[in-house]
Motif scaffolding. Structure first.
Motif, PDB file in Angstrom:
ATOM      1  N   TYR A 104     149.625  -6.338  17.215  1.00 54.59           N
ATOM      2  CA  TYR A 104     148.871  -5.112  16.952  1.00 54.59           C
ATOM      3  C   TYR A 104     147.492  -5.244  17.597  1.00 54.59           C
ATOM      4  O   TYR A 104     146.811  -6.248  17.421  1.00 54.59           O
ATOM      5  N   GLY A 105     147.077  -4.228  18.351  1.00 55.93           N
ATOM      6  CA  GLY A 105     145.821  -4.295  19.094  1.00 55.93           C
ATOM      7  C   GLY A 105     144.663  -3.554  18.473  1.00 55.93           C
ATOM      8  O   GLY A 105     143.561  -3.574  19.015  1.00 55.93           O
ATOM      9  N   GLY A 106     144.889  -2.920  17.338  1.00 59.83           N
ATOM     10  CA  GLY A 106     143.801  -2.177  16.694  1.00 59.83           C
ATOM     11  C   GLY A 106     142.733  -3.103  16.163  1.00 59.83           C
ATOM     12  O   GLY A 106     142.983  -4.279  15.894  1.00 59.83           O
ATOM     13  N   GLU A 107     141.522  -2.561  16.020  1.00 61.78           N
ATOM     14  CA  GLU A 107     140.394  -3.369  15.545  1.00 61.78           C
ATOM     15  C   GLU A 107     139.726  -2.706  14.353  1.00 61.78           C
ATOM     16  O   GLU A 107     139.895  -1.520  14.106  1.00 61.78           O
ATOM     17  N   ILE A 110     141.038  -0.288  10.601  1.00 59.96           N
ATOM     18  CA  ILE A 110     142.408   0.154  10.860  1.00 59.96           C
ATOM     19  C   ILE A 110     143.370  -1.025  10.985  1.00 59.96           C
ATOM     20  O   ILE A 110     144.540  -0.925  10.623  1.00 59.96           O
ATOM     21  N   ARG A 111     142.864  -2.161  11.449  1.00 63.44           N
ATOM     22  CA  ARG A 111     143.688  -3.372  11.554  1.00 63.44           C
ATOM     23  C   ARG A 111     144.134  -3.824  10.162  1.00 63.44           C
ATOM     24  O   ARG A 111     145.298  -4.182   9.958  1.00 63.44           O
ATOM     25  N   TYR A 112     143.208  -3.796   9.206  1.00 63.99           N
ATOM     26  CA  TYR A 112     143.546  -4.171   7.827  1.00 63.99           C
ATOM     27  C   TYR A 112     144.507  -3.165   7.205  1.00 63.99           C
ATOM     28  O   TYR A 112     145.429  -3.542   6.469  1.00 63.99           O
ATOM     29  N   TYR A 114     146.701  -1.365   8.875  1.00 62.28           N
ATOM     30  CA  TYR A 114     147.993  -1.630   9.509  1.00 62.28           C
ATOM     31  C   TYR A 114     148.699  -2.807   8.839  1.00 62.28           C
ATOM     32  O   TYR A 114     149.882  -2.709   8.469  1.00 62.28           O
ATOM     33  N   PHE A 115     147.997  -3.913   8.672  1.00 61.21           N
ATOM     34  CA  PHE A 115     148.642  -5.090   8.101  1.00 61.21           C
ATOM     35  C   PHE A 115     148.999  -4.898   6.631  1.00 61.21           C
ATOM     36  O   PHE A 115     150.023  -5.404   6.166  1.00 61.21           O
ATOM     37  N   ILE A 172     151.850   0.895  15.974  1.00 59.89           N
ATOM     38  CA  ILE A 172     152.008  -0.189  16.951  1.00 59.89           C
ATOM     39  C   ILE A 172     152.492   0.325  18.314  1.00 59.89           C
ATOM     40  O   ILE A 172     152.338  -0.362  19.326  1.00 59.89           O
ATOM     41  N   TYR A 175     150.861  -0.255  21.719  1.00 60.30           N
ATOM     42  CA  TYR A 175     150.718  -1.634  22.187  1.00 60.30           C
ATOM     43  C   TYR A 175     152.013  -2.234  22.728  1.00 60.30           C
ATOM     44  O   TYR A 175     152.040  -3.399  23.093  1.00 60.30           O
TER      45      TYR A 175
END
Length: 176
Positions: A104-107, A110-112, A114-115, A172, A175
């Motif tokens: 996953y390339g988000g930062e 939004i990364r948290y 996503y996970f 995802i 990416y």
């Protein structure tokens, strides 16, 4: 007759637990296997995401139908959901047997997000297996009171897994 139903239910329950343990283990093992000579099957993720979306829609329609008293339509929709979920699983495993996982390339926040969605999706996709099987067995064995009781747990779990499967794909997909 009751004794036969009890024996049959016990036999079903044994198979439900066996499948509920074996399916996640087999999926995990198959993730380590690569099919030699087969290129990435990049066309599969949008198909299995669509399968999840259709499953979510059919789950909602099935609940609507049973609330209307239309047992036949409900049964057909639920069997369709089971078939779609099985097809999803096969496509998902085949894709991962031909492709490395996409990071996953988000930062940032939004990364948290996503996970969180991904982890809850994975955990509940494993958890929902015995619920779906048990709910189905209770319906086909005519134990409708017990079926209805567990379906109230199964439905939101299964719906969450189907919907979050689509969300994970959408998050995802840039990416791939």
């Amino acid at each position: 007759m009751l004794e036969d139903t009890s024996k049959s239910t016990k036999r079903y329950n044994i198979w439900i637990w066996i499948l509920s343990i074996i399916i996640p283990i087999v999926v995990a093992v198959l993730f380590t296997v690569r099919i030699p000579g087969v290129e990435r099957l990049d066309f599969l993720p949008p198909i299995y995401a669509t399968t999840n979306a259709i499953t979510a829609i059919l789950l909602v329609l099935a609940v609507i139908q049973i609330k209307k008293g239309n047992r036949n339509a409900h049964e057909l929709l639920m069997k369709s959901c089971i078939v779609l979920s099985a097809l999803f699983l096969v496509m998902y495993v085949v894709y991962h047997m031909t492709s490395d996982s996409t990071p996953y390339g988000g930062e940032g926040v939004i990364r948290y997000v996503y996970f969180f969605i991904l982890i809850t999706h994975i955990v509940l996709s494993i958890t929902v297996i015995p619920f779906v099987l048990l709910t189905y067995v209770r319906a086909i064995s005519g134990q409708f009171r017990k079926h209805k009781k567990i379906a109230r747990i199964t439905f939101p779990l299964w719906l969450y897994v189907a919907v979050t499967g689509v969300i994970v794909y959408l998050m995802i997909s840039p990416y791939y």
